[in-house]
Motif scaffolding. Structure first.
Motif, short mmCIF file in Angstrom:
data_model
loop_
_atom_site.label_atom_id
_atom_site.label_comp_id
_atom_site.label_asym_id
_atom_site.label_seq_id
_atom_site.Cartn_x
_atom_site.Cartn_y
_atom_site.Cartn_z
N UNK A 47 0.82 -1.21 0.00
CA UNK A 47 0.00 0.00 0.00
C UNK A 47 0.85 1.27 0.00
N UNK A 48 0.54 2.17 -0.90
CA UNK A 48 1.25 3.43 -0.98
C UNK A 48 2.61 3.37 -1.62
N UNK A 49 2.97 2.23 -2.19
CA UNK A 49 4.30 2.06 -2.80
C UNK A 49 4.18 1.63 -4.25
N UNK A 50 5.28 1.71 -4.96
CA UNK A 50 5.33 1.21 -6.31
C UNK A 50 5.58 -0.29 -6.32
N UNK A 51 5.39 -0.93 -7.46
CA UNK A 51 5.63 -2.37 -7.54
C UNK A 51 7.11 -2.70 -7.34
N UNK A 52 7.35 -3.83 -6.67
CA UNK A 52 8.72 -4.29 -6.42
C UNK A 52 8.84 -5.75 -6.85
N UNK A 53 9.92 -6.05 -7.53
CA UNK A 53 10.15 -7.41 -8.00
C UNK A 53 10.44 -8.33 -6.81
N UNK A 54 9.71 -9.43 -6.73
CA UNK A 54 9.97 -10.44 -5.69
C UNK A 54 10.97 -11.46 -6.21
N UNK A 55 10.69 -12.02 -7.38
CA UNK A 55 11.52 -13.08 -7.93
C UNK A 55 11.15 -13.29 -9.40
N UNK A 56 11.97 -14.05 -10.08
CA UNK A 56 11.65 -14.44 -11.46
C UNK A 56 12.22 -15.82 -11.71
N UNK A 57 11.71 -16.47 -12.72
CA UNK A 57 12.16 -17.82 -13.03
C UNK A 57 11.82 -18.15 -14.47
N UNK A 58 12.45 -19.19 -14.98
CA UNK A 58 12.14 -19.73 -16.30
C UNK A 58 11.36 -21.02 -16.14
N UNK A 93 -0.68 -7.13 0.31
CA UNK A 93 -0.29 -6.35 -0.85
C UNK A 93 -1.00 -6.89 -2.08
N UNK A 94 -0.81 -6.19 -3.19
CA UNK A 94 -1.23 -6.72 -4.49
C UNK A 94 -0.06 -7.49 -5.07
N UNK A 95 -0.28 -8.75 -5.39
CA UNK A 95 0.74 -9.61 -5.98
C UNK A 95 0.36 -9.89 -7.43
N UNK A 96 1.31 -9.77 -8.32
CA UNK A 96 0.98 -10.05 -9.71
C UNK A 96 2.18 -10.58 -10.46
N UNK A 97 1.88 -11.28 -11.53
CA UNK A 97 2.94 -11.84 -12.36
C UNK A 97 2.95 -11.15 -13.72
N UNK A 98 4.05 -11.28 -14.41
CA UNK A 98 4.20 -10.71 -15.74
C UNK A 98 5.20 -11.56 -16.51
N UNK A 99 5.13 -11.47 -17.81
CA UNK A 99 6.06 -12.19 -18.67
C UNK A 99 6.93 -11.21 -19.43
N UNK A 100 8.15 -11.61 -19.73
CA UNK A 100 9.04 -10.76 -20.50
C UNK A 100 10.23 -11.54 -21.00
N UNK A 101 10.76 -11.13 -22.12
CA UNK A 101 11.90 -11.79 -22.72
C UNK A 101 13.20 -11.35 -22.08
#
Length: 101
Positions: A47-58, A93-101
Motif C-alpha cells: 500500500x502506498x508504494x510502487x511495484x517491487x520485484x519479488x523473484x523471477x524464473x524460467x 499487498x497486491x501480488x501479480x505476475x508478468x512475462x518478458x523476454x
C-alpha cells in the motif's frame, strides 16, 4: 479475472485471496500463451508504494526470501504459483505476475 498484457502474452490471476497471519497461501497465475524465451516475473505492490520485484524464473521451483516462500513453475510453463509460507500482516499487498523476454 485481472489480466495484464505483456507483449502478445496474456496472464490471468485470481482477483483476490485471503489468509490469516502465519497460514500459508498459494497465489496462482495462468499464462497459456507463454513463449519459449519468456521469463516469469512476480511482483508485489505494498500500500502506498510502487511495484517491487519479488523473484523471477524460467522453470522449476525456487525459494523466495522476502516474503518467505517459493515460486513454482508448471512443467509446461503455462502457469506458475507463488507460495507464501508464513505471511505476516506486513505482507498484505497486491501480488501479480508478468512475462518478458
Amino acid at each position: 479475472f485481472s489480466a495484464v498484457a505483456a507483449g502478445r502474452a496474456l496472464v490471468q490471476q485470481e482477483p483476490s485471496a485471503e489468509t490469516t497471519e502465519g497460514t500459508g497461501i498459494r497465489i496462482s497465475c495462468s499464462h497459456p500463451n507463454i513463449r519459449s524465451y519468456d521469463y516469469i516475473y512476480w511482483y508485489r505492490q505494498l500500500p502506498g508504494r510502487g511495484p517491487a520485484l519479488i523473484t523471477f524464473a524460467v522453470r522449476g521451483t525456487k525459494a523466495v526470501r522476502d516474503p518467505s516462500g517459493r515460486l513454482s513453475v508448471a512443467a509446461d510453463r503455462r502457469s506458475s504459483a507463488l507460495w507464501l509460507a508464513r505471511p505476516r500482516r506486513g505482507d498484505a499487498a497486491v501480488y501479480y505476475c508478468a512475462l518478458g523476454g
